[in-house]
Design an enzyme around this catalytic site. Structure first.
Site, PDB file in Angstrom:
ATOM      1  N   ARG A   1      46.950  41.817  32.574  1.00 12.95           N
ATOM      2  CA  ARG A   1      47.294  40.499  33.109  1.00 12.95           C
ATOM      3  C   ARG A   1      46.285  39.965  34.121  1.00 12.95           C
ATOM      4  O   ARG A   1      46.372  38.828  34.550  1.00 12.95           O
ATOM      5  CB  ARG A   1      48.706  40.532  33.713  1.00 12.95           C
ATOM      6  CG  ARG A   1      49.785  40.462  32.637  1.00 12.95           C
ATOM      7  CD  ARG A   1      51.155  40.426  33.230  1.00 12.95           C
ATOM      8  NE  ARG A   1      51.550  41.724  33.752  1.00 12.95           N
ATOM      9  CZ  ARG A   1      52.563  41.918  34.584  1.00 12.95           C
ATOM     10  NH1 ARG A   1      53.271  40.889  35.003  1.00 12.95           N
ATOM     11  NH2 ARG A   1      52.872  43.127  35.007  1.00 12.95           N
TER      12      ARG A   1
ATOM     13  N   ASP B   1      47.688  49.945  42.354  1.00 15.25           N
ATOM     14  CA  ASP B   1      47.759  48.480  42.420  1.00 15.25           C
ATOM     15  C   ASP B   1      48.681  47.998  43.540  1.00 15.25           C
ATOM     16  O   ASP B   1      49.197  46.894  43.508  1.00 15.25           O
ATOM     17  CB  ASP B   1      48.179  47.886  41.068  1.00 15.25           C
ATOM     18  CG  ASP B   1      49.614  48.214  40.672  1.00 15.25           C
ATOM     19  OD1 ASP B   1      50.260  49.019  41.366  1.00 15.25           O
ATOM     20  OD2 ASP B   1      50.089  47.650  39.664  1.00 15.25           O
TER      21      ASP B   1
ATOM     22  N   ASN C   1      62.728  48.965  44.151  1.00 14.85           N
ATOM     23  CA  ASN C   1      61.798  50.093  44.233  1.00 14.85           C
ATOM     24  C   ASN C   1      60.378  49.598  44.461  1.00 14.85           C
ATOM     25  O   ASN C   1      59.823  48.858  43.655  1.00 14.85           O
ATOM     26  CB  ASN C   1      61.879  50.876  42.911  1.00 14.85           C
ATOM     27  CG  ASN C   1      60.884  52.026  42.860  1.00 14.85           C
ATOM     28  OD1 ASN C   1      60.429  52.507  43.902  1.00 14.85           O
ATOM     29  ND2 ASN C   1      60.563  52.474  41.657  1.00 14.85           N
TER      30      ASN C   1
ATOM     31  N   ARG D   1      21.867  37.632  55.420  1.00 10.59           N
ATOM     32  CA  ARG D   1      22.040  38.494  54.241  1.00 10.59           C
ATOM     33  C   ARG D   1      21.812  39.950  54.628  1.00 10.59           C
ATOM     34  O   ARG D   1      21.394  40.252  55.742  1.00 10.59           O
ATOM     35  CB  ARG D   1      21.094  38.023  53.147  1.00 10.59           C
ATOM     36  CG  ARG D   1      21.527  36.653  52.595  1.00 10.59           C
ATOM     37  CD  ARG D   1      20.476  36.046  51.697  1.00 10.59           C
ATOM     38  NE  ARG D   1      20.146  36.926  50.587  1.00 10.59           N
ATOM     39  CZ  ARG D   1      19.047  36.804  49.838  1.00 10.59           C
ATOM     40  NH1 ARG D   1      18.173  35.837  50.107  1.00 10.59           N
ATOM     41  NH2 ARG D   1      18.819  37.631  48.860  1.00 10.59           N
TER      42      ARG D   1
ATOM     43  N   LYS E   1      17.057  37.734  55.813  1.00  9.90           N
ATOM     44  CA  LYS E   1      17.365  38.839  54.906  1.00  9.90           C
ATOM     45  C   LYS E   1      16.399  39.982  55.164  1.00  9.90           C
ATOM     46  O   LYS E   1      15.193  39.742  55.250  1.00  9.90           O
ATOM     47  CB  LYS E   1      17.205  38.346  53.456  1.00  9.90           C
ATOM     48  CG  LYS E   1      17.652  39.309  52.410  1.00  9.90           C
ATOM     49  CD  LYS E   1      16.774  39.232  51.166  1.00  9.90           C
ATOM     50  CE  LYS E   1      15.519  40.050  51.348  1.00  9.90           C
ATOM     51  NZ  LYS E   1      14.606  40.055  50.217  1.00  9.90           N
TER      52      LYS E   1
ATOM     53  N   ALA F   1      10.889  24.968  62.844  1.00 11.80           N
ATOM     54  CA  ALA F   1      11.712  24.450  61.753  1.00 11.80           C
ATOM     55  C   ALA F   1      10.969  24.508  60.431  1.00 11.80           C
ATOM     56  O   ALA F   1       9.778  24.246  60.371  1.00 11.80           O
ATOM     57  CB  ALA F   1      12.108  23.014  62.061  1.00 11.80           C
TER      58      ALA F   1
ATOM     59  N   SER G   1       6.187  24.310  63.097  1.00 15.89           N
ATOM     60  CA  SER G   1       7.107  23.928  62.032  1.00 15.89           C
ATOM     61  C   SER G   1       6.427  23.900  60.680  1.00 15.89           C
ATOM     62  O   SER G   1       5.241  23.593  60.566  1.00 15.89           O
ATOM     63  CB  SER G   1       7.675  22.537  62.309  1.00 15.89           C
ATOM     64  OG  SER G   1       8.487  22.601  63.452  1.00 15.89           O
TER      65      SER G   1
ATOM     66  N   ARG H   1      -4.644  24.520  57.186  1.00 14.66           N
ATOM     67  CA  ARG H   1      -4.129  23.318  56.534  1.00 14.66           C
ATOM     68  C   ARG H   1      -5.273  22.335  56.360  1.00 14.66           C
ATOM     69  O   ARG H   1      -6.313  22.443  57.010  1.00 14.66           O
ATOM     70  CB  ARG H   1      -3.027  22.692  57.383  1.00 14.66           C
ATOM     71  CG  ARG H   1      -3.535  22.209  58.722  1.00 14.66           C
ATOM     72  CD  ARG H   1      -2.420  21.814  59.675  1.00 14.66           C
ATOM     73  NE  ARG H   1      -2.992  21.277  60.885  1.00 14.66           N
ATOM     74  CZ  ARG H   1      -2.370  21.270  62.060  1.00 14.66           C
ATOM     75  NH1 ARG H   1      -1.179  21.814  62.183  1.00 14.66           N
ATOM     76  NH2 ARG H   1      -2.952  20.750  63.103  1.00 14.66           N
TER      77      ARG H   1
HETATM   78  C1  UD1 Z   1      57.019  50.250  38.665  1.00 14.40           C
HETATM   79  C2  UD1 Z   1      58.358  50.984  38.810  1.00 14.40           C
HETATM   80  C3  UD1 Z   1      59.404  49.988  39.312  1.00 14.40           C
HETATM   81  C4  UD1 Z   1      58.950  49.396  40.622  1.00 14.40           C
HETATM   82  C5  UD1 Z   1      57.562  48.767  40.488  1.00 14.40           C
HETATM   83  C6  UD1 Z   1      57.015  48.405  41.844  1.00 14.40           C
HETATM   84  C7  UD1 Z   1      58.400  52.779  37.171  1.00 14.40           C
HETATM   85  C8  UD1 Z   1      58.926  53.213  35.859  1.00 14.40           C
HETATM   86  N1  UD1 Z   1      58.742  51.541  37.551  1.00 14.40           N
HETATM   87  O1  UD1 Z   1      57.165  49.252  37.666  1.00 14.40           O
HETATM   88  O2  UD1 Z   1      60.658  50.636  39.498  1.00 14.40           O
HETATM   89  O3  UD1 Z   1      59.884  48.434  41.074  1.00 14.40           O
HETATM   90  O4  UD1 Z   1      56.633  49.717  39.918  1.00 14.40           O
HETATM   91  O5  UD1 Z   1      55.799  47.724  41.747  1.00 14.40           O
HETATM   92  O6  UD1 Z   1      57.731  53.528  37.839  1.00 14.40           O
HETATM   93  N2  UD1 Z   1      50.520  53.727  35.413  1.00 14.40           N
HETATM   94  C9  UD1 Z   1      49.746  54.719  34.880  1.00 14.40           C
HETATM   95  N3  UD1 Z   1      50.040  55.199  33.637  1.00 14.40           N
HETATM   96  C10 UD1 Z   1      51.100  54.739  32.904  1.00 14.40           C
HETATM   97  C11 UD1 Z   1      51.876  53.711  33.464  1.00 14.40           C
HETATM   98  C12 UD1 Z   1      51.582  53.231  34.712  1.00 14.40           C
HETATM   99  O7  UD1 Z   1      48.784  55.180  35.498  1.00 14.40           O
HETATM  100  O8  UD1 Z   1      51.299  55.248  31.781  1.00 14.40           O
HETATM  101  C13 UD1 Z   1      50.208  53.236  36.757  1.00 14.40           C
HETATM  102  C14 UD1 Z   1      49.714  51.795  36.763  1.00 14.40           C
HETATM  103  O9  UD1 Z   1      48.300  51.749  36.735  1.00 14.40           O
HETATM  104  C15 UD1 Z   1      50.237  51.299  38.105  1.00 14.40           C
HETATM  105  C16 UD1 Z   1      51.497  52.123  38.340  1.00 14.40           C
HETATM  106  O10 UD1 Z   1      51.387  53.252  37.512  1.00 14.40           O
HETATM  107  O11 UD1 Z   1      49.328  51.576  39.153  1.00 14.40           O
HETATM  108  C17 UD1 Z   1      52.764  51.336  38.049  1.00 14.40           C
HETATM  109  O12 UD1 Z   1      52.819  50.954  36.697  1.00 14.40           O
HETATM  110  P1  UD1 Z   1      53.351  49.538  36.258  1.00 14.40           P
HETATM  111  O13 UD1 Z   1      53.339  49.464  34.768  1.00 14.40           O
HETATM  112  O14 UD1 Z   1      52.660  48.468  37.011  1.00 14.40           O
HETATM  113  O15 UD1 Z   1      54.884  49.648  36.717  1.00 14.40           O
HETATM  114  P2  UD1 Z   1      55.915  48.473  36.974  1.00 14.40           P
HETATM  115  O16 UD1 Z   1      56.423  47.966  35.682  1.00 14.40           O
HETATM  116  O17 UD1 Z   1      55.305  47.503  37.914  1.00 14.40           O
HETATM  117 CA    CA Z   2      53.095  47.096  38.787  1.00 13.50          CA
END
Ligand code: UD1
Ligand code: CA
Length: 463
Positions: free
Chosen positions: A18, A108, A173, A319, A337, A366, A391, A426
């Site tokens: 996404r 994330d 959660n 920079r 830089k 300048a 300048s 110049r």
């Molecule tokens: C998850 C929780 C949900 C919670 C929400 C909070 C679970 C089943 N659900 O849902 O209860 O409210 O987070 O943001 O845990 N990932 C992997 N491998 C996988 C699946 C996921 O590494 O096979 C990692 C993703 O990269 C991410 C994290 O796990 O960092 C969460 O996965 P995501 O699919 O975003 O879970 P949500 O549906 O957001």
């Molecule tokens: Ca998520």
């Protein structure tokens, strides 16, 4: 708690579709630092001894970033995306080493703090076997719901599997969890995939622990801390939260900002005391601004060191490798830089100073350009102490202007200038007396009305 050992498992195997980006989700920056780096910084602050990062297949860039932040981080590959519990078990060998506390953190969720991770560990120390981080979001859609029985957490229900009554629960959660190390593998091993998505949900750890007569608890935190980033819009929201944290911390430390909402900072921006930052200033990574320096409006800095009492801008660009000594001044539309500006030296309007050094007290007029690039390689320009560059001079590198030397305006300097000398490079000015007056006279004559249409035509063809 300090004696307890801790393994942190950071999940970063999600596809992040996404985000609509070629860049892996956890490498997107917030305040100039990747989401993963923010998470790993919090993990380090929570006193973890071991860190496992779970990545998807072909995620070398993510693995590299993890090792850059924490050279000792172990990287595990989750071959197939089969859910959060499956992702945790990709780090099975690390869990089997038997840490007291296991922390599971999502890559994330970059705004998480070390203190909150410590609180989760504290709950495990306090005889819980599972500790979950809950929050009450403004909009609970998409989050798992925490099902409580008094103070006991008995289940987490993913929205897709929740009943209408469960959907009304406002405690959600946050995704992060702590598990008691000695029972972690036992609990994780019992998680199945009989749910709407057919995935192995880490969240099932709660009902399983409950069924094993182990205690599961929920701790609460703010929505800002557990914001999960799935889209570019959420990335922008997290950036905003982070920017306010950084601005507040800077002001707390004594920085004056007239319009903090227009100043953009990096997670590593460092300020001394009594620094003033005017509106619309952007700091990229690696900036240090020492005491009493002033950054005037609309300046852009990256990898720059601004010394005590120095003045930058308005509209300056520093920079990487720009080093401004104390009380130096870099004026409007000046770009610096890979160059040092000596103590008290000045660079005025529209100068470009790249690859070189300006000695203490020197004055760069300048429009002066350090011509540092010949199309193939970069070369250095060295301007001595107290030198005066007129300048619109072009200093063609490699070249040295000696201490207290003087370069005439508009000069193109290709040879070294000895200390104390005047250099002129110049064309000499030529004055032609009455030239302009004579030209004006001709013009008046040409403008006199022509006698006939044909005559007019003839004059035109003559030109
Ligand atoms: C998850 C929780 C949900 C919670 C929400 C909070 C679970 C089943 N659900 O849902 O209860 O409210 O987070 O943001 O845990 N990932 C992997 N491998 C996988 C699946 C996921 O590494 O096979 C990692 C993703 O990269 C991410 C994290 O796990 O960092 C969460 O996965 P995501 O699919 O975003 O879970 P949500 O549906 O957001
Ligand atoms: Ca998520």
């Amino acid at each position: 708690m300090s004696k307890r050992t801790c393994l942190a498992i950071v999940l970063a195997a999600g596809e992040g579709t996404r985000m609509r980006s070629a860049l892996p989700k956890v490498l997107h920056p917030i305040a100039g630092r990747s989401m993963l780096a923010h998470v790993l910084t919090a993990v380090r602050g929570a006193g973890t001894q071991a860190v496992a990062v779970v990545v998807g297949p072909d995620s070398d860039a993510v693995a590299d970033e993890a090792r850059r932040m924490l050279p000792k981080a172990q990287v595990f590959v989750q071959a197939e995306r089969r859910g959060t519990a499956d992702a945790v078990l990709a780090a099975r060998t690390a869990i089997a080493k038997g840490a007291d506390d296991i922390l599971v953190i999502f890559g994330d969720t970059p705004l998480i703090s070390a203190d909150t991770l410590k609180r989760l560990r504290g709950a495990i120390d306090h005889h819980a076997s599972v500790a979950v981080l809950g929050f009450r979001p403004a909009d609970p859609r998409g989050y798992g719901r925490l099902v409580m029985n008094g103070h006991r957490l008995v289940a987490i229900r993913e929205e897709k599997d929740a009943s209408d009554i469960e959907c009304k629960i406002d405690l959600c959660n946050g995704g992060l969890m702590a598990l008691r190390g000695e029972v972690a593998l036992e609990i994780l091993g019992r998680i199945g995939n009989k749910n709407t998505k057919g995935e192995f949900y880490l969240t099932d750890a709660v009902s399983i622990a409950d069924g094993m007569a182990l205690e599961a608890v929920a701790l609460e935190t703010t929505e800002d801390e557990v914001r999960g980033i799935n889209t570019k819009a959420q990335l922008a929201e997290a950036e905003d939260v982070m920017q306010w944290r950084l601005r507040d911390a800077a002001m707390e430390a004594g920085v004056t900002m007239m319009a903090p909402e227009t100043v953009f900072l990096c997670a590593d921006t460092k300020f001394g005391r009594d620094v003033t930052v005017e509106p619309n200033v952007v700091f990229g990574p690696g900036c240090v601004v020492e005491d009493a320096a002033v950054i005037h409006a609309f300046s852009h800095l990256e990898g720059a060191h601004v010394g005590k009492g120095a003045s930058v801008g308005p509209f300056a660009r520093l920079r990487p490798g720009a080093k401004l000594a104390a009380k130096s001044r870099v004026g409007n539309f000046v770009e610096v830089k890979e160059a040092e500006i000596g103590e008290g030296a000045k660079a005025n309007h529209l100068a470009y100073i790249g690859d070189g050094r300006v000695g203490a007290g020197a004055n760069i007029g300048a429009g002066t350009i350090f011509c540092n690039y010949d199309g193939e390689a970069k070369h250095r320009t060295d301007v001595g102490k107290g030198a005066f560059i007129g300048s619109n001079a072009a200093l063609v590198a490699p070249v040295k202007v000696g201490d207290n030397a003087y370069v005439g305006s508009g000069s193109v300097i290709t040879d070294n200038v000895p200390s104390g000398a005047l250099a002129l490079g110049r064309g000499r000015q030529v004055n032609k007396p009455n030239w302009a007056t004579a030209k004006a006279g001709k013009k008046v004559a040409a403008k006199k009305p022509a006698k006939s249409a044909t005559a007019k035509k003839k004059t035109k063809t003559k030109r």
